[in-house]
Each structure stands twice: as C-alpha cells, then as structure tokens.
Design a protein around this motif. Structure first.
Motif, PDB file in Angstrom:
ATOM      1  N   PRO A  28      83.363 -14.992   8.272  1.00 24.73           N
ATOM      2  CA  PRO A  28      82.366 -14.054   7.750  1.00 24.73           C
ATOM      3  C   PRO A  28      82.418 -12.729   8.509  1.00 24.73           C
ATOM      4  CG  PRO A  28      81.355 -16.161   8.396  1.00 24.73           C
ATOM      5  CD  PRO A  28      82.721 -16.101   9.006  1.00 24.73           C
ATOM      6  N   THR A  29      82.419 -11.609   7.760  1.00 27.83           N
ATOM      7  CA  THR A  29      82.409 -10.282   8.398  1.00 27.83           C
ATOM      8  C   THR A  29      81.517  -9.337   7.597  1.00 27.83           C
ATOM      9  OG1 THR A  29      84.098  -9.012   7.178  1.00 27.83           O
ATOM     10  CG2 THR A  29      84.907 -10.626   8.792  1.00 27.83           C
ATOM     11  N   MET A  30      81.219  -8.203   8.244  1.00 28.37           N
ATOM     12  CA  MET A  30      80.543  -7.116   7.534  1.00 28.37           C
ATOM     13  C   MET A  30      81.522  -5.973   7.256  1.00 28.37           C
ATOM     14  SD  MET A  30      76.622  -7.108   8.715  1.00 28.37           S
ATOM     15  CE  MET A  30      76.785  -6.157  10.214  1.00 28.37           C
ATOM     16  N   GLY A  31      82.816  -6.254   7.343  1.00 25.93           N
ATOM     17  CA  GLY A  31      83.809  -5.242   7.011  1.00 25.93           C
ATOM     18  C   GLY A  31      83.992  -4.218   8.113  1.00 25.93           C
ATOM     19  N   HIS A  37      88.096  -8.664  14.412  1.00 24.93           N
ATOM     20  CA  HIS A  37      88.011  -9.469  13.188  1.00 24.93           C
ATOM     21  C   HIS A  37      89.359 -10.145  12.887  1.00 24.93           C
ATOM     22  CE1 HIS A  37      84.947  -6.178  12.263  1.00 24.93           C
ATOM     23  NE2 HIS A  37      84.215  -7.267  12.156  1.00 24.93           N
ATOM     24  N   SER A  39      91.639 -11.049  14.850  1.00 22.55           N
ATOM     25  CA  SER A  39      91.921 -12.177  15.750  1.00 22.55           C
ATOM     26  C   SER A  39      91.270 -13.458  15.208  1.00 22.55           C
ATOM     27  CB  SER A  39      91.441 -11.883  17.169  1.00 22.55           C
ATOM     28  OG  SER A  39      90.032 -11.981  17.265  1.00 22.55           O
ATOM     29  N   LEU A  40      90.110 -13.313  14.567  1.00 22.06           N
ATOM     30  CA  LEU A  40      89.463 -14.496  13.962  1.00 22.06           C
ATOM     31  C   LEU A  40      90.302 -14.999  12.784  1.00 22.06           C
ATOM     32  CD1 LEU A  40      85.649 -13.547  13.739  1.00 22.06           C
ATOM     33  CD2 LEU A  40      86.914 -14.395  15.683  1.00 22.06           C
ATOM     34  N   TYR A  71      75.883   1.978   8.117  1.00 24.93           N
ATOM     35  CA  TYR A  71      76.892   1.048   8.634  1.00 24.93           C
ATOM     36  C   TYR A  71      78.254   1.366   7.997  1.00 24.93           C
ATOM     37  CZ  TYR A  71      78.775  -3.142  10.705  1.00 24.93           C
ATOM     38  OH  TYR A  71      79.532  -3.998  11.466  1.00 24.93           O
ATOM     39  N   PHE A 145      84.828 -19.373  11.568  1.00 25.58           N
ATOM     40  CA  PHE A 145      85.231 -18.694  12.798  1.00 25.58           C
ATOM     41  C   PHE A 145      84.285 -17.546  13.112  1.00 25.58           C
ATOM     42  CE2 PHE A 145      89.271 -20.779  13.698  1.00 25.58           C
ATOM     43  CZ  PHE A 145      89.390 -21.539  12.545  1.00 25.58           C
ATOM     44  N   PHE A 146      83.806 -17.535  14.369  1.00 22.72           N
ATOM     45  CA  PHE A 146      82.869 -16.509  14.827  1.00 22.72           C
ATOM     46  C   PHE A 146      83.329 -16.003  16.194  1.00 22.72           C
ATOM     47  CE2 PHE A 146      80.568 -19.040  11.810  1.00 22.72           C
ATOM     48  CZ  PHE A 146      79.755 -18.136  11.141  1.00 22.72           C
ATOM     49  N   ASP A 150      79.570 -11.639  19.726  1.00 28.23           N
ATOM     50  CA  ASP A 150      78.170 -11.828  19.344  1.00 28.23           C
ATOM     51  C   ASP A 150      77.767 -13.227  19.810  1.00 28.23           C
ATOM     52  OD1 ASP A 150      77.658  -9.333  17.584  1.00 28.23           O
ATOM     53  OD2 ASP A 150      79.591 -10.092  16.932  1.00 28.23           O
ATOM     54  N   GLN A 153      74.647 -14.962  18.462  1.00 26.00           N
ATOM     55  CA  GLN A 153      74.865 -15.345  17.061  1.00 26.00           C
ATOM     56  C   GLN A 153      75.672 -16.642  16.978  1.00 26.00           C
ATOM     57  OE1 GLN A 153      75.984 -12.531  13.756  1.00 26.00           O
ATOM     58  NE2 GLN A 153      78.044 -13.212  14.271  1.00 26.00           N
ATOM     59  N   PRO A 174      87.522 -15.672  21.454  1.00 24.08           N
ATOM     60  CA  PRO A 174      87.267 -14.721  22.539  1.00 24.08           C
ATOM     61  C   PRO A 174      87.121 -13.277  22.057  1.00 24.08           C
ATOM     62  CG  PRO A 174      89.489 -15.662  22.703  1.00 24.08           C
ATOM     63  CD  PRO A 174      88.793 -16.375  21.589  1.00 24.08           C
ATOM     64  N   THR A 175      86.430 -12.490  22.849  1.00 22.34           N
ATOM     65  CA  THR A 175      86.192 -11.079  22.532  1.00 22.34           C
ATOM     66  C   THR A 175      87.466 -10.262  22.717  1.00 22.34           C
ATOM     67  OG1 THR A 175      83.919 -11.304  23.259  1.00 22.34           O
ATOM     68  CG2 THR A 175      84.803  -9.057  23.156  1.00 22.34           C
ATOM     69  N   ILE A 176      87.794  -9.466  21.712  1.00 22.48           N
ATOM     70  CA  ILE A 176      88.943  -8.564  21.788  1.00 22.48           C
ATOM     71  C   ILE A 176      88.429  -7.190  22.247  1.00 22.48           C
ATOM     72  CG2 ILE A 176      90.868  -7.532  20.505  1.00 22.48           C
ATOM     73  CD1 ILE A 176      91.014 -10.605  20.793  1.00 22.48           C
ATOM     74  N   MET A 184      85.647  -4.357  21.138  1.00 23.89           N
ATOM     75  CA  MET A 184      85.798  -3.736  19.815  1.00 23.89           C
ATOM     76  C   MET A 184      84.583  -4.035  18.960  1.00 23.89           C
ATOM     77  SD  MET A 184      89.735  -4.084  18.763  1.00 23.89           S
ATOM     78  CE  MET A 184      91.001  -3.424  19.838  1.00 23.89           C
TER      79      MET A 184
HETATM   80  P1  AMP Z   1      80.735  -8.257  12.149  1.00 28.78           P
HETATM   81  O1  AMP Z   1      81.609  -7.682  11.079  1.00 28.78           O
HETATM   82  O2  AMP Z   1      80.402  -7.301  13.233  1.00 28.78           O
HETATM   83  O3  AMP Z   1      79.528  -8.992  11.596  1.00 28.78           O
HETATM   84  O4  AMP Z   1      81.593  -9.375  12.853  1.00 28.78           O
HETATM   85  C1  AMP Z   1      82.191 -10.418  12.132  1.00 28.78           C
HETATM   86  C2  AMP Z   1      82.730 -11.432  13.085  1.00 28.78           C
HETATM   87  O5  AMP Z   1      83.707 -10.830  13.939  1.00 28.78           O
HETATM   88  C3  AMP Z   1      81.646 -12.012  14.017  1.00 28.78           C
HETATM   89  O6  AMP Z   1      81.875 -13.394  14.200  1.00 28.78           O
HETATM   90  C4  AMP Z   1      81.874 -11.247  15.291  1.00 28.78           C
HETATM   91  O7  AMP Z   1      81.451 -11.942  16.454  1.00 28.78           O
HETATM   92  C5  AMP Z   1      83.378 -11.086  15.278  1.00 28.78           C
HETATM   93  N1  AMP Z   1      83.774  -9.970  16.138  1.00 28.78           N
HETATM   94  C6  AMP Z   1      83.315  -8.691  16.091  1.00 28.78           C
HETATM   95  N2  AMP Z   1      83.867  -7.954  17.074  1.00 28.78           N
HETATM   96  C7  AMP Z   1      84.690  -8.786  17.759  1.00 28.78           C
HETATM   97  C8  AMP Z   1      85.543  -8.624  18.908  1.00 28.78           C
HETATM   98  N3  AMP Z   1      85.658  -7.459  19.547  1.00 28.78           N
HETATM   99  N4  AMP Z   1      86.247  -9.698  19.333  1.00 28.78           N
HETATM  100  C9  AMP Z   1      86.133 -10.906  18.704  1.00 28.78           C
HETATM  101  N5  AMP Z   1      85.353 -11.118  17.626  1.00 28.78           N
HETATM  102  C10 AMP Z   1      84.638 -10.075  17.160  1.00 28.78           C
END
Ligand code: AMP
Length: 283
Positions: A28-31, A37, A39-40, A71, A145-146, A150, A153, A174-176, A184
């Motif tokens: 799931p994303t907000m684009g 994203h 990496s997920l 946004y 995948f999340f 966040d 979340q 993991p956070t990129i 990011m």
């Molecule tokens: P968002 O579009 O911001 O709602 O994010 C969608 C998904 O991407 C969520 O599960 C976020 O936690 C993940 N995400 C956003 N930024 C990053 C990042 N820098 N590294 C890893 N996952 C991320």
C-alpha cells in the motif's frame, strides 16, 4: 502491468492469479514513489509471484489543516517506476470508489493510536487502519509490505491484523535513506534548500542516541536528552516529540534492557513535518 480503478476488477484479476497458484503480495502506498517504496516492491517480489501496489492518497488519514490537498501526486511517473519493477497490478482508485458515501464504520486502532504521532494527529491512525483493512478486504493478499520508516504505523497494522484475525502476513522493511541519512519521504519535496540541509538533524539525533547507547548508556531518559540537544542545534527544526520506547508496545522506556527498543523523533521544518526512527539494540 494492469492499472485498475475498480474494486471488482481488482478482485477478478487477483482471483485469476490465485487460481494459477500465485502468492499475492500487497504494497500500500500514497504514490509520489521513491526508492523507499520501490524497496518494498522488491521485497514483495522475493516472497510472492503476483505483486499488487495500491496508489491512493487516503483522505481519512489526514486531519483538518493537514496537507491532503497539497500532497504530491504523480500517477504517471509512479506507473513508469512500477512497470519497470515488474509489478503485476496497480490499484489506483478514486476517493469515491474507495469510500462509499454511505460508509459509516471505521477501524479504531486502540491505545497504540493515541501516542507519539497519534497524540499530534488524533484521527490519523483510524484513517490508516480503515484504509488498510479495506485494501486487505479488496486484494486479500497473502503478504503485505510496510516500511519501518513509519514505525508506529507498522506496529499498529501488525496489532490490527492480530486482533481482528485478518488472514495476511505483515512484513516490515528497513528504512531507505538519502546518502546524507535523511529518510526518503514523499514529503521531502516540500523542503526548501535550507530546510533540506537542516532535515538531516533527525537522523543525526537518532545516531547520537545510538552512539551514546553503544558507549554504555542504559538510561532511556538520558538518550532522549541526547536527541533533544542535537535537534536544538538546528534552529530550523522544531521538535514535536523525541522518545525512546518499547519497540512492540511503544510505551516510553526508563531504561534499556535486552528487549527491543526504538528511538523515535518527529520535527517540523517550516511547514513540513518529518518523522524518523532507529532501533536501539543493547548488545
Ligand atoms: P506512503 O506512500 O508514505 O504512505 O508510504 C507507503 C509505504 O512505504 C509505507 O509502508 C511506508 O512506511 C513505506 N516507506 C515510505 N518511505 C520509506 C522509506 N524511506 N524506506 C522504507 N519504506 C518507506
């Protein structure tokens, strides 16, 4: 790659994939997609044959006066990136498709939704839980995948899946980061050049706490002070919270022991709110 806007079409496409034995993953994303994203998406490809990405700026997770209207949105660019990643299906519904005007039920995240981000954004996590539960109901993924970016979340989605017995496995990734450490985020595009330079202070604060822990500090309040002091060196950064919490319950800690802990920070740079977090692992 298919791009679909209706729930029924998505159900049909996913059912076909499942019928030929494919495992279904949802991201799931907000684009306004970036390497975080993607990496997920790559992690999803490692565990499932059929990867679905949803692109939906979810209005119910934005509070009044937040940045829903502003946004960043770039569906065309997102589709190019996702096509290159070999994604099978993109679900990009309109708001009126996602939320029936007559809908009245929402998902309450419970106490985890009241702390940290939830204390500042009181309706945020019920919006997140509601849309994620709906996406799980539409796509029926085997895996979802999340990002740890966040972290709260991720903890809340895991709790929701457990407490509502949802048949999906949640995978945290993991956070990129940018080369200078900034996590990011789609919101980074809001930052002016000065704010962008100052924004690295979130990660610097987290790393300073980690360094103090590695030097032997076990007093969580002392680590919080280390982070506060670091953020205070950056006049453009206004902290919202700085916390060291249990990584599962998110309860504030007094002392670190062998159970997983997390340092979490949120700060405003001008009108942009950024969040970040880091594992604190003793030993
Ligand atoms: P968002 O579009 O911001 O709602 O994010 C969608 C998904 O991407 C969520 O599960 C976020 O936690 C993940 N995400 C956003 N930024 C990053 C990042 N820098 N590294 C890893 N996952 C991320």
């Amino acid at each position: 790659m298919e791009t679909l806007v209706s729930k029924d079409e998505v159900r049909r496409a996913v059912a076909e994939a499942r019928a030929v034995g494919q495992r279904i993953a949802l991201v799931p994303t907000m684009g306004a997609l970036h390497e975080g994203h993607l990496s997920l998406v790559r992690a999803a490809h490692e565990r499932a044959e059929y990867v679905v990405v949803s692109v939906f700026v979810n209005p119910t997770q934005f509070g009044p006066g937040e940045d829903f209207e502003a946004y960043p949105r770039d569906l065309e660019g997102d589709l190019e990136l996702l096509e290159a990643e070999g994604v099978a299906l993109v679900f990009a519904p309109a708001t009126a498709t996602m939320y029936d005007p007559g809908a009245t039920v929402i998902v309450d995240p419970g106490p985890l939704g009241d702390v940290l981000e939830g204390a500042i954004r009181p309706t945020h996590f019920r919006g997140v839980c509601t849309v994620v539960a709906k996406l799980f109901g539409i796509v029926e993924p085997d895996l979802a995948f999340f990002g740890e970016k966040d972290f709260q979340q991720l903890a809340i989605v895991r709790t929701m899946v457990r407490d509502l017995d949802l048949p999906v496995r949640v995978v945290g990734c993991p956070t990129i980061r940018e080369p200078d450490g900034l996590a990011m985020s789609s919101r980074n595009v809001y930052l002016s050049p000065d704010e962008r330079a100052a924004a690295t202070v979130l990660y610097r604060a987290l790393r300073a706490a980690e360094a103090r822990m590695l030097a032997g500090e076990r007093d969580a309040r002392a680590l919080v002070e280390v982070m506060r002091a670091k953020i205070a060196t950056e006049p453009l950064a206004v902290p919202d919270y700085t916390e060291v919490a249990d990584a599962v319950t998110l309860a504030p800690l007094d002392a670190l022991d062998s159970s997983p802990a997390r340092a979490l920070v949120a700060a405003r740079l001008g009108s942009t709110r950024l969040i970040d977090n880091l594992a604190l692992e003793v030993g």
